[in-house]
Motif scaffolding. Sequence first.
Motif, PDB file in Angstrom:
ATOM      1  N   ILE A 138       0.842  -1.192   0.000  1.00  0.00           N
ATOM      2  CA  ILE A 138       0.000   0.000   0.000  1.00  0.00           C
ATOM      3  C   ILE A 138       0.875   1.239   0.000  1.00  0.00           C
ATOM      4  CG2 ILE A 138      -1.851   1.217   1.188  1.00  0.00           C
ATOM      5  CD1 ILE A 138      -2.398  -1.703   2.449  1.00  0.00           C
ATOM      6  N   GLY A 139       1.002   1.822  -1.168  1.00  0.00           N
ATOM      7  CA  GLY A 139       1.784   3.032  -1.340  1.00  0.00           C
ATOM      8  C   GLY A 139       0.904   4.098  -1.960  1.00  0.00           C
ATOM      9  N   THR A 140       1.338   4.666  -3.090  1.00  0.00           N
ATOM     10  CA  THR A 140       0.488   5.623  -3.804  1.00  0.00           C
ATOM     11  C   THR A 140      -0.830   4.966  -4.175  1.00  0.00           C
ATOM     12  OG1 THR A 140       2.437   6.723  -4.700  1.00  0.00           O
ATOM     13  CG2 THR A 140       0.336   7.140  -5.799  1.00  0.00           C
ATOM     14  N   GLY A 141      -0.758   3.720  -4.640  1.00  0.00           N
ATOM     15  CA  GLY A 141      -1.949   2.917  -4.906  1.00  0.00           C
ATOM     16  C   GLY A 141      -1.977   1.713  -3.992  1.00  0.00           C
ATOM     17  N   LEU A 142      -2.810   0.728  -4.349  1.00  0.00           N
ATOM     18  CA  LEU A 142      -2.855  -0.511  -3.591  1.00  0.00           C
ATOM     19  C   LEU A 142      -2.343  -1.625  -4.497  1.00  0.00           C
ATOM     20  CD1 LEU A 142      -5.620  -1.748  -1.190  1.00  0.00           C
ATOM     21  CD2 LEU A 142      -4.422  -3.320  -2.682  1.00  0.00           C
ATOM     22  N   GLY A 143      -1.088  -1.984  -4.300  1.00  0.00           N
ATOM     23  CA  GLY A 143      -0.479  -3.030  -5.107  1.00  0.00           C
ATOM     24  C   GLY A 143      -0.734  -4.393  -4.501  1.00  0.00           C
ATOM     25  N   VAL A 208       1.135  12.214   9.936  1.00  0.00           N
ATOM     26  CA  VAL A 208      -0.299  12.344  10.160  1.00  0.00           C
ATOM     27  C   VAL A 208      -0.823  11.303  11.145  1.00  0.00           C
ATOM     28  CG1 VAL A 208      -1.039  10.900   8.205  1.00  0.00           C
ATOM     29  CG2 VAL A 208      -2.513  12.773   9.024  1.00  0.00           C
ATOM     30  N   PHE A 209      -0.272  10.086  11.129  1.00  0.00           N
ATOM     31  CA  PHE A 209      -0.733   9.067  12.082  1.00  0.00           C
ATOM     32  C   PHE A 209      -0.200   9.327  13.492  1.00  0.00           C
ATOM     33  CE2 PHE A 209      -1.397   6.640   8.127  1.00  0.00           C
ATOM     34  CZ  PHE A 209      -2.710   6.255   8.328  1.00  0.00           C
ATOM     35  N   VAL A 241       0.307 -13.746   4.621  1.00  0.00           N
ATOM     36  CA  VAL A 241      -0.084 -12.474   4.028  1.00  0.00           C
ATOM     37  C   VAL A 241       1.003 -11.462   4.355  1.00  0.00           C
ATOM     38  CG1 VAL A 241      -1.776 -10.609   3.970  1.00  0.00           C
ATOM     39  CG2 VAL A 241      -2.537 -12.972   4.294  1.00  0.00           C
ATOM     40  N   ILE A 242       1.628 -10.912   3.323  1.00  0.00           N
ATOM     41  CA  ILE A 242       2.661  -9.901   3.513  1.00  0.00           C
ATOM     42  C   ILE A 242       2.019  -8.528   3.380  1.00  0.00           C
ATOM     43  CG2 ILE A 242       4.724  -8.882   2.492  1.00  0.00           C
ATOM     44  CD1 ILE A 242       5.625 -11.715   1.799  1.00  0.00           C
ATOM     45  N   LEU A 243       2.225  -7.686   4.378  1.00  0.00           N
ATOM     46  CA  LEU A 243       1.669  -6.339   4.404  1.00  0.00           C
ATOM     47  C   LEU A 243       2.828  -5.349   4.424  1.00  0.00           C
ATOM     48  CD1 LEU A 243      -1.134  -6.917   7.064  1.00  0.00           C
ATOM     49  CD2 LEU A 243      -1.421  -6.771   4.590  1.00  0.00           C
ATOM     50  N   ALA A 244       2.919  -4.526   3.385  1.00  0.00           N
ATOM     51  CA  ALA A 244       4.063  -3.622   3.268  1.00  0.00           C
ATOM     52  C   ALA A 244       3.666  -2.397   2.455  1.00  0.00           C
ATOM     53  CB  ALA A 244       5.250  -4.358   2.634  1.00  0.00           C
ATOM     54  N   GLY A 245       4.655  -1.602   2.100  1.00  0.00           N
ATOM     55  CA  GLY A 245       4.408  -0.403   1.318  1.00  0.00           C
ATOM     56  C   GLY A 245       4.600   0.860   2.138  1.00  0.00           C
ATOM     57  N   GLY A 249       4.397   1.669   6.264  1.00  0.00           N
ATOM     58  CA  GLY A 249       5.685   1.968   6.869  1.00  0.00           C
ATOM     59  C   GLY A 249       5.763   3.352   7.481  1.00  0.00           C
ATOM     60  N   MET A 250       4.672   4.123   7.419  1.00  0.00           N
ATOM     61  CA  MET A 250       4.680   5.465   7.981  1.00  0.00           C
ATOM     62  C   MET A 250       4.791   5.430   9.500  1.00  0.00           C
ATOM     63  SD  MET A 250       1.689   7.208   5.627  1.00  0.00           S
ATOM     64  CE  MET A 250       1.690   8.754   6.557  1.00  0.00           C
ATOM     65  N   GLU A 251       5.455   6.421  10.043  1.00  0.00           N
ATOM     66  CA  GLU A 251       5.595   6.511  11.496  1.00  0.00           C
ATOM     67  C   GLU A 251       4.214   6.576  12.146  1.00  0.00           C
ATOM     68  OE1 GLU A 251       7.797   9.321  14.893  1.00  0.00           O
ATOM     69  OE2 GLU A 251       7.762   9.933  12.767  1.00  0.00           O
ATOM     70  N   GLY A 252       3.996   5.708  13.108  1.00  0.00           N
ATOM     71  CA  GLY A 252       2.742   5.720  13.846  1.00  0.00           C
ATOM     72  C   GLY A 252       1.599   4.967  13.207  1.00  0.00           C
ATOM     73  N   PHE A 253       1.833   4.340  12.024  1.00  0.00           N
ATOM     74  CA  PHE A 253       0.723   3.609  11.407  1.00  0.00           C
ATOM     75  C   PHE A 253       0.298   2.472  12.335  1.00  0.00           C
ATOM     76  CE2 PHE A 253      -1.405   0.384   8.959  1.00  0.00           C
ATOM     77  CZ  PHE A 253      -2.264   1.128   8.160  1.00  0.00           C
ATOM     78  N   PRO A 254      -1.017   2.347  12.593  1.00  0.00           N
ATOM     79  CA  PRO A 254      -1.511   1.364  13.570  1.00  0.00           C
ATOM     80  C   PRO A 254      -1.657  -0.040  12.993  1.00  0.00           C
ATOM     81  CG  PRO A 254      -3.346   2.653  12.750  1.00  0.00           C
ATOM     82  CD  PRO A 254      -2.106   3.206  12.093  1.00  0.00           C
TER      83      PRO A 254
END
Length: 301
Positions: A138-143, A208-209, A241-245, A249-254
């Motif tokens: 999950i970056g600019t889009g959802l890959g 933001v997070f 299930v691999i979750l990345a992007g 990876g943003m600081e504080g992402f829950p």
Amino acid sequence: MDRVIGIDIGGTNLRIGIVDRSGTIHNFEKISSRGLCESEGLENFITLIKTYIHRTGNNGKISAIAVGVPSVVSKDKSFIYSTPNLKGIENMDLGHILTRRLEIPVYIDRDVNYLLLNDIKQQNLDPDGTKNIIGMYIGTGLGNAVYLNGRIYVGKNGAAGELGHVPLYGVDDLCTCGKYGCVETRMSGKYLEKLTAEYFPGVNIKRVFVEKGTEPQLREFVSNLALPISTEINILDPDYVILAGGVLGMEGFPNKDLIEAIHRHLRSPYPEENIEFIFPETNQQNGVLGGALSVFEYHAN
């Protein structure tokens, strides 16, 4: 086949490096991809590759090139279909053109396929080549990339894994792909930027997070991300299930909240009780390494 160039192209930058059979990367560089968005994109790309090979002292030493693109790619790993952020190289038989012009075998694939292959290798998730694994980037889009029974699943035309373009009920926002109501219009980094600008003006999106993570708009964003992810898990019942992007990876992402939201939508008892989530480290070199790995694994003689 001992040296392969891996190239990971994004809408802003591309990453390039030379990878040997041990998986060691050499001469890694991050270069602006702006030239690929221009009408002379193809010629600019060819010049970039030739210059890189010459600058690094690798003339005549490269066995193959793997190029990852944020696009649908034909099953024969050559033709790039609609790529809104890379207008200079879209809708062309790029792999065969580059092979002819560079006189080196060139393979093209979806960038997320390369990312998933690298993550599977780095995490040693499938030493026997039998596992089923899905990757969400999950970056600019959802890959999204799908790996079934030890291989990337590409589908009839090479277009499998376009989860970001599954339609959402009751949503009619125009997507960059030209269709309406795609998952990416509400569950992506691009939509997160829109939310931040609208509800939290003045807040740096990178924080933001950290600063606004408890606000209802962001809590809903995270909860909604779980919908396409849990849908694919329920369909495929994967081993991992691999979750990345960039977003995850943003600081504080829950991450914990996302996992809890996914579990709320998973079929019980299975796959819910036996699913394993992995959050690999985000690294600028991952796509380059994954591209080279694809060549060594699937294309080397």
